[in-house]
Design an enzyme around this catalytic site. Structure first.
Site, short mmCIF file in Angstrom:
data_model
loop_
_atom_site.label_atom_id
_atom_site.label_comp_id
_atom_site.label_asym_id
_atom_site.label_seq_id
_atom_site.Cartn_x
_atom_site.Cartn_y
_atom_site.Cartn_z
CB SER A 11 17.05 101.58 36.26
OG SER A 11 17.75 102.53 35.48
CD1 TRP A 12 20.62 100.39 29.56
CD2 TRP A 12 18.58 99.50 29.64
NE1 TRP A 12 20.28 99.98 28.29
CE2 TRP A 12 19.02 99.45 28.30
CE3 TRP A 12 17.31 99.00 29.94
CZ2 TRP A 12 18.26 98.90 27.28
CZ3 TRP A 12 16.54 98.45 28.91
CH2 TRP A 12 17.02 98.41 27.60
CG HIS A 32 30.95 98.23 42.42
ND1 HIS A 32 32.22 97.74 42.56
CD2 HIS A 32 30.99 99.06 41.33
CE1 HIS A 32 33.00 98.23 41.61
NE2 HIS A 32 32.28 99.03 40.85
CE LYS A 109 20.53 103.83 24.87
NZ LYS A 109 19.06 104.00 24.81
N GLY A 140 18.82 102.11 21.35
CA GLY A 140 17.45 102.25 20.89
C GLY A 140 16.53 102.78 21.98
CE LYS A 195 19.90 108.43 24.06
NZ LYS A 195 19.60 108.22 25.49
CG ASP A 248 17.96 106.13 22.30
OD1 ASP A 248 17.12 106.16 23.21
OD2 ASP A 248 19.15 105.83 22.49
NE ARG A 259 19.36 107.70 34.85
CZ ARG A 259 20.40 106.89 34.79
NH1 ARG A 259 21.58 107.31 35.20
NH2 ARG A 259 20.28 105.67 34.33
CD GLU A 285 26.31 108.58 31.01
OE1 GLU A 285 27.25 109.35 30.73
OE2 GLU A 285 26.49 107.45 31.49
#
Length: 338
Positions: A11-12, A32, A109, A140, A195, A248, A259, A285
């Site tokens: 997505s990012w 991939h 991140k 950010g 964060k 952020d 997420r 993450e």
């Protein structure tokens, strides 16, 4: 027109690639999966990660890294932390075969599991300086789901090479997406990872039925912990109070697009960590980061009670209600007593 390769069609990565394509640059998005490249090129959609989005006609996707990277001015790595080394090794081989040097940027991140290294440290280890003129990070408050809809967004480009950060700033910026620059690569990466832990805690509070008072208290007191650890590890304090820090923290700690927030929400609603991970279908993450930062707090002798509480919930199966009670029952103190 700048040539940029974006590695990672999640997505990012897709949102950043789409933004730069809309800005008129030559963008090649590497994935991939050949079927994903076909979908992006033929249908101008990425239904797995951004199901409601229509992508720029100028965006080109490929599953051939050499095609993506050839003649690029910038390579922007946007893959999950656990995939960074694998992709970096492949990128290093590709750049060597092409005998080509690029500005290397990333927008991931997290911290590496086991080593606790930042993304730039992993990239530096895998990609020789011969093939990278600079190393910078995009950070950010910027959820892909909002960026793709042209919601007003501001990010920070961190790095010591001012020419590199300013070039990426120009490539990304438009009327709805504004990039700033800073010189603190370490702080930008560290606070971006920290964060994610807070977002798990914030989502858990909502899952348990608590309101915005509780969330505001959590975010504010977590900011104190982030500051103390950041200073101990060499981050610049001002970075914490800018987009890569508090910006952020706010968006990740308050938005269901995160997420990590959704993971915490599931935990608060009584799901197990395994159930939450299975339901998510994507990398959380903050779970690995929690262990890393808990260990950092021991190593640097920094008192981080919120981080410790979330660690105990994730890794020691401590009930959320008990963790919250322990936090709220700690000895009373002044805000001046950091």
């Amino acid at each position: 027109m700048t040539k940029i390769a974006v590695l990672g069609a999640g997505s990012w990565g897709t949102a950043l690639a789409n933004t730069t394509a809309e800005n008129g640059h030559d963008v090649r998005l590497w994935t991939h999966h050949s079927d994903q490249a076909v979908e992006i090129n033929h249908n101008k959609t990425n239904t797995k990660y951004l199901p409601d989005a229509t992508l720029s006609e100028q965006l080109f996707a490929t599953d051939d890294m050499a095609v993506a990277v050839k003649d690029s001015d910038i390579v922007l790595c946007v893959v999950p932390t656990k995939a960074v080394r694998e992709v970096a090794k492949q990128l290093a081989d590709t750049l060597a075969q092409l005998n080509h040097q690029v500005i290397l940027a990333h927008a991931t991140k997290g911290l590496e599991q086991g080593t606790y290294k930042r993304i730039s440290e992993m990239l530096s280890e895998e990609i020789p300086e011969t093939y990278r003129s600079a190393l910078v990070v995009v950070s950010g408050p910027s959820h892909a789901e909002d960026v793709i809809k042209h919601d007003l967004t501001a990010v920070s480009i961190g790095g010591s090479d001012e020419n590199a950060t300013k070039l990426l700033q120009r490539v990304l910026s438009n009327k709805t997406f504004r990039a700033y620059t800073n010189h603190d690569l370490l702080g930008s990466e560290l606070f971006a990872a920290l964060k994610n832990i807070v977002a798990i805690g914030s989502g858990a509070l909502v899952g348990l039925g608590y309101g915005t008072n509780a969330q505001a208290a959590l975010l504010t007191r977590s900011l104190v912990e982030m500051r103390q650890l950041g200073l101990a590890m060499g981050a610049q304090e001002k970075t914490l109070y800018e987009l890569a820090g508090i910006g952020d923290l706010i968006v990740t700690g308050m938005s269901p697009n995160s997420r990590n927030y959704r993971a915490g929400l599931g935990l608060g609603q009584g799901k197990s960590l395994k159930q939450v991970s299975d339901d998510m279908g994507m990398v959380i993450e903050g779970v690995n980061t929690t262990k890393a930062v808990y260990d950092f707090s021991q190593q640097y002798h920094v008192d981080m009670p919120i981080t410790k509480a979330i660690y105990q919930v994730l890794y020691d199966n401590k009930p959320l209600s008990e963790a919250i009670n322990d936090l709220m029952s700690r000895p009373l103190k002044s805000e001046d007593a950091l």
